[in-house]
Design a protein around this motif. Structure first.
Motif, mmCIF file in Angstrom:
data_model
loop_
_atom_site.group_PDB
_atom_site.id
_atom_site.type_symbol
_atom_site.label_atom_id
_atom_site.label_comp_id
_atom_site.label_asym_id
_atom_site.label_seq_id
_atom_site.Cartn_x
_atom_site.Cartn_y
_atom_site.Cartn_z
ATOM 1 N N SER A 2 -17.240 -1.597 -4.421
ATOM 2 C CA SER A 2 -17.654 -0.558 -3.478
ATOM 3 C C SER A 2 -16.471 0.349 -3.134
ATOM 4 O O SER A 2 -15.305 -0.010 -3.305
ATOM 5 C CB SER A 2 -18.221 -1.193 -2.216
ATOM 6 O OG SER A 2 -17.158 -1.617 -1.393
ATOM 7 N N THR A 3 -16.835 1.503 -2.666
ATOM 8 C CA THR A 3 -15.824 2.500 -2.355
ATOM 9 C C THR A 3 -15.097 2.154 -1.067
ATOM 10 O O THR A 3 -15.699 1.648 -0.129
ATOM 11 C CB THR A 3 -16.512 3.862 -2.210
ATOM 12 O OG1 THR A 3 -17.155 4.154 -3.437
ATOM 13 C CG2 THR A 3 -15.519 4.945 -1.872
ATOM 14 N N VAL A 4 -13.813 2.403 -1.042
ATOM 15 C CA VAL A 4 -13.026 2.140 0.159
ATOM 16 C C VAL A 4 -12.866 3.431 0.948
ATOM 17 O O VAL A 4 -12.515 4.461 0.384
ATOM 18 C CB VAL A 4 -11.626 1.605 -0.225
ATOM 19 C CG1 VAL A 4 -10.792 1.391 1.028
ATOM 20 C CG2 VAL A 4 -11.752 0.332 -1.035
ATOM 21 N N PHE A 5 -13.136 3.369 2.250
ATOM 22 C CA PHE A 5 -12.847 4.510 3.126
ATOM 23 C C PHE A 5 -11.750 4.101 4.084
ATOM 24 O O PHE A 5 -11.908 3.140 4.836
ATOM 25 C CB PHE A 5 -14.105 4.911 3.918
ATOM 26 C CG PHE A 5 -15.008 5.821 3.158
ATOM 27 C CD1 PHE A 5 -14.855 7.198 3.256
ATOM 28 C CD2 PHE A 5 -15.983 5.308 2.325
ATOM 29 C CE1 PHE A 5 -15.690 8.032 2.551
ATOM 30 C CE2 PHE A 5 -16.820 6.146 1.604
ATOM 31 C CZ PHE A 5 -16.670 7.517 1.716
ATOM 32 N N ARG A 6 -10.641 4.808 4.031
ATOM 33 C CA ARG A 6 -9.584 4.492 4.993
ATOM 34 C C ARG A 6 -9.668 5.498 6.131
ATOM 35 O O ARG A 6 -9.538 6.699 5.913
ATOM 36 C CB ARG A 6 -8.215 4.574 4.323
ATOM 37 C CG ARG A 6 -7.788 3.240 3.719
ATOM 38 C CD ARG A 6 -6.324 3.241 3.381
ATOM 39 N NE ARG A 6 -6.035 4.119 2.255
ATOM 40 C CZ ARG A 6 -6.199 3.765 0.978
ATOM 41 N NH1 ARG A 6 -6.643 2.565 0.685
ATOM 42 N NH2 ARG A 6 -5.917 4.609 0.021
ATOM 43 N N PRO A 7 -9.903 4.997 7.355
ATOM 44 C CA PRO A 7 -10.102 5.914 8.474
ATOM 45 C C PRO A 7 -8.807 6.656 8.815
ATOM 46 O O PRO A 7 -7.709 6.231 8.444
ATOM 47 C CB PRO A 7 -10.540 5.001 9.616
ATOM 48 C CG PRO A 7 -9.991 3.669 9.269
ATOM 49 C CD PRO A 7 -9.956 3.584 7.775
ATOM 50 N N TYR A 8 -9.003 7.707 9.557
ATOM 51 C CA TYR A 8 -7.864 8.503 9.985
ATOM 52 C C TYR A 8 -7.042 7.718 10.995
ATOM 53 O O TYR A 8 -7.588 7.079 11.877
ATOM 54 C CB TYR A 8 -8.374 9.789 10.639
ATOM 55 C CG TYR A 8 -7.299 10.620 11.257
ATOM 56 C CD1 TYR A 8 -6.370 11.264 10.443
ATOM 57 C CD2 TYR A 8 -7.206 10.765 12.629
ATOM 58 C CE1 TYR A 8 -5.376 12.043 11.001
ATOM 59 C CE2 TYR A 8 -6.210 11.537 13.198
ATOM 60 C CZ TYR A 8 -5.296 12.177 12.376
ATOM 61 O OH TYR A 8 -4.314 12.943 12.927
ATOM 62 N N SER A 13 -0.334 9.785 10.705
ATOM 63 C CA SER A 13 -0.195 11.217 10.574
ATOM 64 C C SER A 13 1.085 11.701 11.234
ATOM 65 O O SER A 13 1.779 12.557 10.720
ATOM 66 C CB SER A 13 -1.407 11.892 11.205
ATOM 67 O OG SER A 13 -1.234 13.270 11.154
ATOM 68 N N SER A 16 3.970 10.804 9.143
ATOM 69 C CA SER A 16 4.003 11.230 7.756
ATOM 70 C C SER A 16 4.309 12.708 7.573
ATOM 71 O O SER A 16 3.800 13.326 6.677
ATOM 72 C CB SER A 16 2.677 10.913 7.082
ATOM 73 O OG SER A 16 1.722 11.857 7.517
#
Lengths: 393, 467
Positions: A2-8, A13, A16
């Motif tokens: 399954s696809t991985v979604f990495r939250p914000y 941020s 980075s």
């Protein structure tokens, strides 16, 4: 899988801003490029005589990354709206970078930037490498205009008017207490406890020279018929630099514009640059007018005087001697007197030149430069300042 | 967030993946990362790589991208996907729900392309992408921190290496010959051919090939050639050349397939979103966004647009939407072609006329249309287009001799295809070559139809016509 979604994640941020260092390095290089191109930039008419806070857009040829690329005359392929005909004009040459014909992503791209900086910043960059702090100090020290006295400490000797009564009395009381109660006498009348010489305290005064911080720039320009637009423009660039420079060094800077042909008069900035006069040239008239103004309003003891004269050197021969003499007198009263001969390329063959004449002038603070084209303005100015630095150092 | 939740995105992703499987796309596992605009611009400056070595040019890329977005660009806003396994893509936090759905579908198109197109499968190892960028970054940082080398020296050397990065072998699917094989081939070529008329005329004297010549055959990998033949280079310098060349190797497939790849992703996001039964307001936004992405750039070429139109045309001509034949054709082409071949084979005259493709030339101050896609002109237009797509915009430069006239001078040749080099850039680039090579450098080319020799030596730059 399954696809991985990495939250914000805000923290990520914040941490980075990874390009910060590379951006900084790029800006450093940009600033350096700006400095190197300064001759071109100041030659742009739009910035001369402008407000200092104004933001100007400076087109600079960025910090380029070079590769082997094809020349710009090679044409390209484009998409039309269905009605394209041979011979139709589809764009302006030299704008290739903007809507670059050619597949995006493979287009080498033209590295033109527009950088926004204030005129102030520009001036700062311009003078950054002139390194003239010594000059400033020396010039300022020469002018001990006012002398005022200032209290500084106390002394035991002095004249009556400087006597500090409070300290004198205090000194007496101190002595009295130290001496203890007065011995009893029969008469009951104690001996008066008088002042002694060592009680007397005088104020110490020192004289302090106040440094003057006034400067006046005298712009003298030949507005005779032979000064065409280009010549005036070159002169204007030079005056601009001189003015900005002087202004960056002194608190109070004034500008005087003197236009001359066969006679001289004081004019406004606008008239100075925009009014064309005709007729012949008597350079001495401009110098004499300058001397007059200096005598009237700007005493050399109170003012740093910078005079600069721009001309194409096409003077009446009969006037040369008078001009030379007036120039010598100007040198005596000015911090710096400069002469810029403006001869657009190729014109020196047939015109007469004052540069030859001025060789006879023997003064440390006189400097003559030759300006042949726009790019010469900045080097000529630097040369002038370098000379000044020599004599100052 | 702009009116969506992560759970919503996951639900939409699930539906999109169903369609992806239904249409037969073949993807790496997919990962999405949600980021804000700053991080996005940061990623874009470093080609999306989470780790990358530092160099000021990436700071410049950041500023340029930012300016571009500040002024509004066409294409999909903030779409960034990396050719890696698992495939990594970024979603901009502030984009609307529809834009996220569109981007997700678009990304699956790229993902499939990365996994299957021959330019990617032959030149890159998707499994190692991220790790490779990371180790290269570590190596460069180590050199910069090494007090005996220093950041300035590294920067100057990278400046020079970057200048030549794209002057390398283009078709990476073609195997490089080993030195011994090269020797054999040179000897083979020198051997006289059987001549049926031998009794009738004098045999030409066979010319003995010079086997000591370096390189034996023209060499196109400039950085690697310099690395292997400049003995004065320090180990860190050789390593930097390797690093820059490896990166170019990674990015070359993207340059070679820009039109196909963007067209393919646009084709599939269009098909997938069209089959999702979007609610009316989403559907409307989809149509608007899609049209923005694939709108033609007047006077230029929008790769999203051109690619999309050609893929649609292939589908139409080879069986029509939904047919198995058309599907098979599409998948075969996405595997075997790159932009040059793709357009040569499938950009028909009718399509060119419909797109109103034309060529332009500068004339005085104006850019003027020279040929249009009509009866007489279309072949010229097509030829010019083919010459400019993919790596066609990069001049071909070959190393001919590493010891020209016995002076260690590097002799390069520009393989002139009718387009002259830009002399200003050539001058600066040759100076970079000289930095890397350490000796004089010649570049043979043609200027305005006449052979010319450009030289960068101790006395600076010189250009002279040879005839």
């Amino acid at each position: 899988m399954s696809t991985v979604f990495r939250p914000y994640s805000e923290g990520d941020s914040l941490r980075s801003d990874r390009s910060a260092a590379d951006r900084k390095r790029h800006r450093e290089k940009l600033r350096k490029a700006l400095k190197e191109n300064i001759a071109d930039i100041i030659a742009e008419e739009s910035i001369i005589g402008r407000d200092r806070d104004r933001i100007i857009k400076v087109p600079i040829r960025g910090v380029r990354e070079y590769r082997f690329v094809f020349g710009e005359n090679e044409g390209g392929v484009g998409t039309g709206d269905g009605s394209t005909k041979p011979g139709q004009v589809v764009g302006q040459a030299g704008q290739k970078g903007e809507r670059g014909p050619g597949p995006a992503g493979s287009d080498p791209g033209v590295d033109y930037y527009e950088t926004e900086i204030t005129l102030d910043e520009l001036v700062e960059i311009m003078f950054e490498d002139l390194e003239l702090p010594d000059l400033e100090r020396k010039r300022l020290r020469q002018l001990l205009a006012d002398r005022t006295a200032k209290r500084q400490g106390y002394k035991k000797q002095g004249i009556r008017v400087h006597l500090d009564r409070r300290r004198t009395v205090r000194s007496k009381i101190r002595r009295k207490i130290a001496a203890g109660p007065p011995p009893a006498t029969e008469e009951g009348e104690p001996e008066p406890f008088g002042f002694r010489k060592e009680d007397l305290t005088y104020r110490r005064l020192v004289e302090e020279p106040r440094e003057e911080s006034n400067a006046v720039v005298l712009c003298i320009m030949d507005t005779s018929g032979s000064m065409d637009r280009l010549k005036k423009y070159l002169a204007r660039s030079f005056f601009f630099l001189l003015y900005q420079f002087v202004r960056s060094k002194y608190e109070n800077t004034q500008l005087v514009f003197i236009a001359h042909h066969t006679e001289a008069k004081e004019v406004t900035e606008h008239e100075f640059f925009h009014k064309g006069e005709s007729g012949g040239t008597l350079i001495s008239s401009g110098y004499k007018k300058a001397l007059e103004i200096i005598e009237d309003r700007y005493h050399p003891d109170h003012w740093n005087i910078y005079a600069f004269h721009c001309s194409d050197g096409d003077n009446f021969e009969s006037d040369n001697e008078a001009a030379l003499e007036a120039a010598a007198r100007l040198c005596e009263v000015c911090n710096l007197f400069g002469y810029g001969e403006i001869k657009p390329l190729g014109s020196h063959h047939y015109d007469s030149s004052m540069l030859e004449q001025f060789k006879a002038l023997d003064a440390d603070n006189f400097h003559a430069v030759l300006i042949e084209r726009r790019e010469d303005v900045w080097p000529a100015f630097r040369q002038l300042m370098a000379k000044d630095r020599e004599t100052a150092g | 967030m702009s009116g969506w939740t992560l759970a919503e995105l996951e639900r939409w992703d699930e539906r999109i993946r169903e369609k992806v499987a239904e249409f037969g796309l073949d993807c790496y596992p997919q990962e999405f990362e949600i980021c804000d605009q700053n991080a996005m611009l940061g990623y874009m400056a470093y080609h999306g790589m989470p780790a990358h070595y530092p160099h000021w040019s990436y700071g410049k890329a950041y500023e340029q991208t930012k300016t571009m977005y500040d002024h509004g660009v066409t294409g999909l806003p903030y779409e960034l996907v990396i050719n890696s396994d698992p495939c990594l893509a970024y979603l901009m936090r502030d984009n609307s729900l529809l834009l996220q759905i569109l981007t997700i579908a678009h990304v699956y198109g790229h993902n499939d392309f990365f996994k299957n197109n021959f330019t990617f499968t032959s030149a890159t190892r998707a499994k190692d992408t991220l790790a490779a960028f990371k180790t290269r970054a570590d190596r460069v940082r180590r050199y910069m921190e090494d007090p005996s080398i220093g950041a300035d020296a590294v920067e100057a050397f990278l400046d020079a290496a970057h200048a030549l990065a794209l002057n390398r072998n283009r078709n990476q699917a073609i195997r490089r010959l080993a030195p011994e094989e090269q020797r054999q081939r040179v000897l083979e070529r020198a051997r006289p051919r059987p001549d049926p008329f031998a009794p009738l005329h004098k045999r030409p004297q066979p010319v003995e090939p010079d086997l000591r010549r370096v390189p034996l055959e023209p060499e196109y990998d400039l950085l690697l050639f310099i690395r292997d033949h400049n003995r004065a280079l320090a180990d860190w310098q050789k390593d930097l050349l390797t690093i820059v060349d490896e990166e170019a190797r990674y990015f070359l497939p993207q340059i070679e397939t820009k039109i196909m790849n963007e067209g393919w992703a646009s084709f599939w996001h269009h098909r997938i979103l069209g089959s999702l039964d979007l609610p009316a307001e989403l559907h409307l936004e989809f149509l608007v966004r899609h049209n923005q992405v694939v709108s033609p750039h007047r006077g230029g070429i929008n790769p999203y647009h051109l690619g999309f139109v050609v893929w649609r045309d292939i589908e139409r001509r080879f069986g029509g939407e939904g047919s198995a034949e058309a599907r098979a054709k599409l998948f075969a082409v996405r595997e075997s072609d790159r932009d040059v071949a793709f357009l040569r084979r499938f950009l028909t005259r009718e399509l060119m006329e419909e797109l109103d493709l034309f060529t332009w030339k500068p004339r005085g101050e104006h850019l003027v249309v020279s040929e249009i896609s009509d009866e007489e002109g279309w072949e010229t237009v097509k030829a010019q287009l083919l010459a400019r797509v993919g790596t066609g915009s990069i001049p071909v430069i070959a190393v001919i001799d590493a010891d020209y006239r016995g002076t260690r001078t590097l002799y390069l040749r520009h393989e002139h295809d009718g387009r002259d080099l830009d002399i200003g850039s050539a001058e600066k680039t040759l100076a970079h070559v000289r930095t890397l090579w350490g000796h004089k450098v010649h570049l043979e080319t043609r200027l305005k139809g006449r052979p010319a020799l450009l030289t960068s030596g101790p006395d600076g730059f010189d250009a002279k016509l040879l005839v």
